[in-house]
Design a protein around this motif. Structure first.
Motif, mmCIF file in Angstrom:
data_model
loop_
_atom_site.group_PDB
_atom_site.id
_atom_site.type_symbol
_atom_site.label_atom_id
_atom_site.label_comp_id
_atom_site.label_asym_id
_atom_site.label_seq_id
_atom_site.Cartn_x
_atom_site.Cartn_y
_atom_site.Cartn_z
ATOM 1 N N SER A 1 -3.534 8.769 5.703
ATOM 2 C CA SER A 1 -3.569 8.951 7.149
ATOM 3 C C SER A 1 -4.727 9.855 7.551
ATOM 4 O O SER A 1 -4.892 10.944 7.019
ATOM 5 N N PHE A 2 -5.523 9.403 8.519
ATOM 6 C CA PHE A 2 -6.623 10.181 9.075
ATOM 7 C C PHE A 2 -6.390 10.380 10.561
ATOM 8 O O PHE A 2 -7.298 10.294 11.366
ATOM 9 N N VAL B 1 0.844 -1.182 0.000
ATOM 10 C CA VAL B 1 0.000 0.000 0.000
ATOM 11 C C VAL B 1 0.886 1.239 0.000
ATOM 12 O O VAL B 1 1.897 1.290 0.705
ATOM 13 N N THR B 2 0.520 2.242 -0.779
ATOM 14 C CA THR B 2 1.256 3.507 -0.813
ATOM 15 C C THR B 2 0.697 4.421 0.269
ATOM 16 O O THR B 2 -0.488 4.726 0.261
ATOM 17 N N LYS B 3 1.543 4.823 1.205
ATOM 18 C CA LYS B 3 1.117 5.660 2.335
ATOM 19 C C LYS B 3 1.097 7.129 1.920
ATOM 20 O O LYS B 3 2.040 7.617 1.292
ATOM 21 N N THR C 1 -7.893 -1.272 12.746
ATOM 22 C CA THR C 1 -6.988 -2.326 13.179
ATOM 23 C C THR C 1 -5.942 -2.614 12.100
ATOM 24 O O THR C 1 -6.103 -2.242 10.942
ATOM 25 N N GLY C 2 -4.883 -3.294 12.477
ATOM 26 C CA GLY C 2 -3.897 -3.786 11.518
ATOM 27 C C GLY C 2 -2.893 -2.751 11.047
ATOM 28 O O GLY C 2 -2.747 -1.679 11.625
ATOM 29 N N ASP C 3 -2.201 -3.078 9.965
ATOM 30 C CA ASP C 3 -1.112 -2.253 9.436
ATOM 31 C C ASP C 3 -1.569 -0.869 8.996
ATOM 32 O O ASP C 3 -0.787 0.071 9.006
ATOM 33 N N ASN C 4 -2.816 -0.744 8.575
ATOM 34 C CA ASN C 4 -3.320 0.539 8.072
ATOM 35 C C ASN C 4 -4.207 1.264 9.077
ATOM 36 O O ASN C 4 -5.003 2.124 8.708
ATOM 37 N N LYS C 5 -4.049 0.927 10.356
ATOM 38 C CA LYS C 5 -4.842 1.552 11.419
ATOM 39 C C LYS C 5 -4.718 3.071 11.338
ATOM 40 O O LYS C 5 -3.621 3.611 11.182
ATOM 41 N N GLY C 6 -5.866 3.757 11.421
ATOM 42 C CA GLY C 6 -5.877 5.215 11.369
ATOM 43 C C GLY C 6 -5.879 5.787 9.967
ATOM 44 O O GLY C 6 -5.735 6.990 9.784
ATOM 45 N N SER C 7 -6.069 4.935 8.971
ATOM 46 C CA SER C 7 -6.044 5.375 7.576
ATOM 47 C C SER C 7 -7.352 5.044 6.873
ATOM 48 O O SER C 7 -8.134 4.219 7.329
ATOM 49 N N VAL C 8 -7.548 5.710 5.740
ATOM 50 C CA VAL C 8 -8.647 5.407 4.823
ATOM 51 C C VAL C 8 -7.997 4.810 3.576
ATOM 52 O O VAL C 8 -6.987 5.326 3.086
ATOM 53 N N ILE D 1 -9.135 16.243 -12.109
ATOM 54 C CA ILE D 1 -8.859 16.157 -10.674
ATOM 55 C C ILE D 1 -10.203 16.229 -9.956
ATOM 56 O O ILE D 1 -11.055 17.048 -10.295
ATOM 57 N N ALA D 2 -10.388 15.363 -8.953
ATOM 58 C CA ALA D 2 -11.613 15.358 -8.150
ATOM 59 C C ALA D 2 -11.217 15.350 -6.676
ATOM 60 O O ALA D 2 -10.107 14.957 -6.322
ATOM 61 N N ALA D 3 -12.136 15.782 -5.830
ATOM 62 C CA ALA D 3 -11.886 15.827 -4.387
ATOM 63 C C ALA D 3 -13.011 15.114 -3.653
ATOM 64 O O ALA D 3 -14.152 15.128 -4.097
ATOM 65 N N ILE D 4 -12.658 14.512 -2.515
ATOM 66 C CA ILE D 4 -13.659 13.866 -1.668
ATOM 67 C C ILE D 4 -13.282 14.048 -0.202
ATOM 68 O O ILE D 4 -12.110 13.994 0.165
ATOM 69 N N ASN D 5 -14.301 14.294 0.600
ATOM 70 C CA ASN D 5 -14.165 14.349 2.050
ATOM 71 C C ASN D 5 -15.016 13.191 2.565
ATOM 72 O O ASN D 5 -16.220 13.185 2.349
ATOM 73 N N VAL D 6 -14.386 12.195 3.184
ATOM 74 C CA VAL D 6 -15.137 11.016 3.597
ATOM 75 C C VAL D 6 -15.414 11.008 5.100
ATOM 76 O O VAL D 6 -14.654 11.583 5.878
ATOM 77 N N GLU D 7 -16.487 10.375 5.458
ATOM 78 C CA GLU D 7 -16.864 10.224 6.860
ATOM 79 C C GLU D 7 -15.965 9.156 7.477
ATOM 80 O O GLU D 7 -16.002 7.983 7.101
ATOM 81 N N ALA D 8 -15.148 9.560 8.435
ATOM 82 C CA ALA D 8 -14.168 8.661 9.034
ATOM 83 C C ALA D 8 -14.816 7.449 9.684
ATOM 84 O O ALA D 8 -14.307 6.331 9.579
#
Length: 120
Positions: free
Chosen positions: A35-36, A3-5, A96-103, A82-89
Motif C-alpha cells: 500500500s502506498f 497477491v499478498t497485501k 487502476t484495478g484491484d491493486n490501485k494505490g499499491s506498488v 535484508i535489503a531496503a528500497i524507496n521507490v518513486e511512486a
C-alpha cells in the motif's frame, strides 16, 4: 493464488515501532501489493531472503501511469540478507484495478519476505 497485501507500519519520531513482521507471498508469481496510500515518498520496502543457502532476486514492477515505463531491475539478495528500497511512486504505483494505490513487488520465490514502513 492471490497477491499478498502489505500495509506499511507508520513510524513515529523518537519511538520504537512494534516488531516488524516479514510476510511471505502466497505465490511468488503474484507477489506483493504494498500500500502506498500514505506519504508514498516516505514508504520504505524491506526485503528479506529467508533461504539459508541460496541468493534470491526481487523486483518492483512499473506502475500503470504515464511515468510507469520500466521495472526496477531484479536485485539479488544473498542468503539471509535484508535489503531496503524507496521507490518513486509516479513510476511504480498502480493507479487502476484491484491493486490501485499499491506498488507491486515480485520475488523469485516464496523465500523472499517483505515488510514496509512509512517514515515520519
Amino acid at each position: 493464488m492471490a497477491v499478498t497485501k502489505i500495509t506499511p507500519v507508520k513510524l513515529k519520531f523518537n519511538e520504537f515501532s512494534a516488531a516488524l513482521t516479514f510476510t511471505a507471498p502466497t505465490s511468488a508469481t503474484d507477489g506483493f501489493a504494498v500500500s502506498f496510500k500514505e506519504h508514498d515518498y516516505k514508504t520504505v520496502i524491506l526485503c528479506q531472503n529467508s533461504n539459508a543457502s541460496a541468493a534470491k532476486t526481487v523486483k518492483v514492477l512499473k506502475g500503470d501511469g504515464i511515468q510507469g515505463v520500466a521495472d526496477v531491475e531484479a536485485y539479488s539478495l544473498a542468503a539471509g540478507a535484508i535489503a531496503a528500497i524507496n521507490v518513486e511512486a509516479g513510476a511504480h504505483k498502480i493507479l487502476t484495478g484491484d491493486n490501485k494505490g499499491s506498488v507491486i513487488v515480485i520475488p523469485e520465490s516464496t523465500d523472499i519476505k517483505i515488510a514496509a514502513v512509512v517514515t515520519p
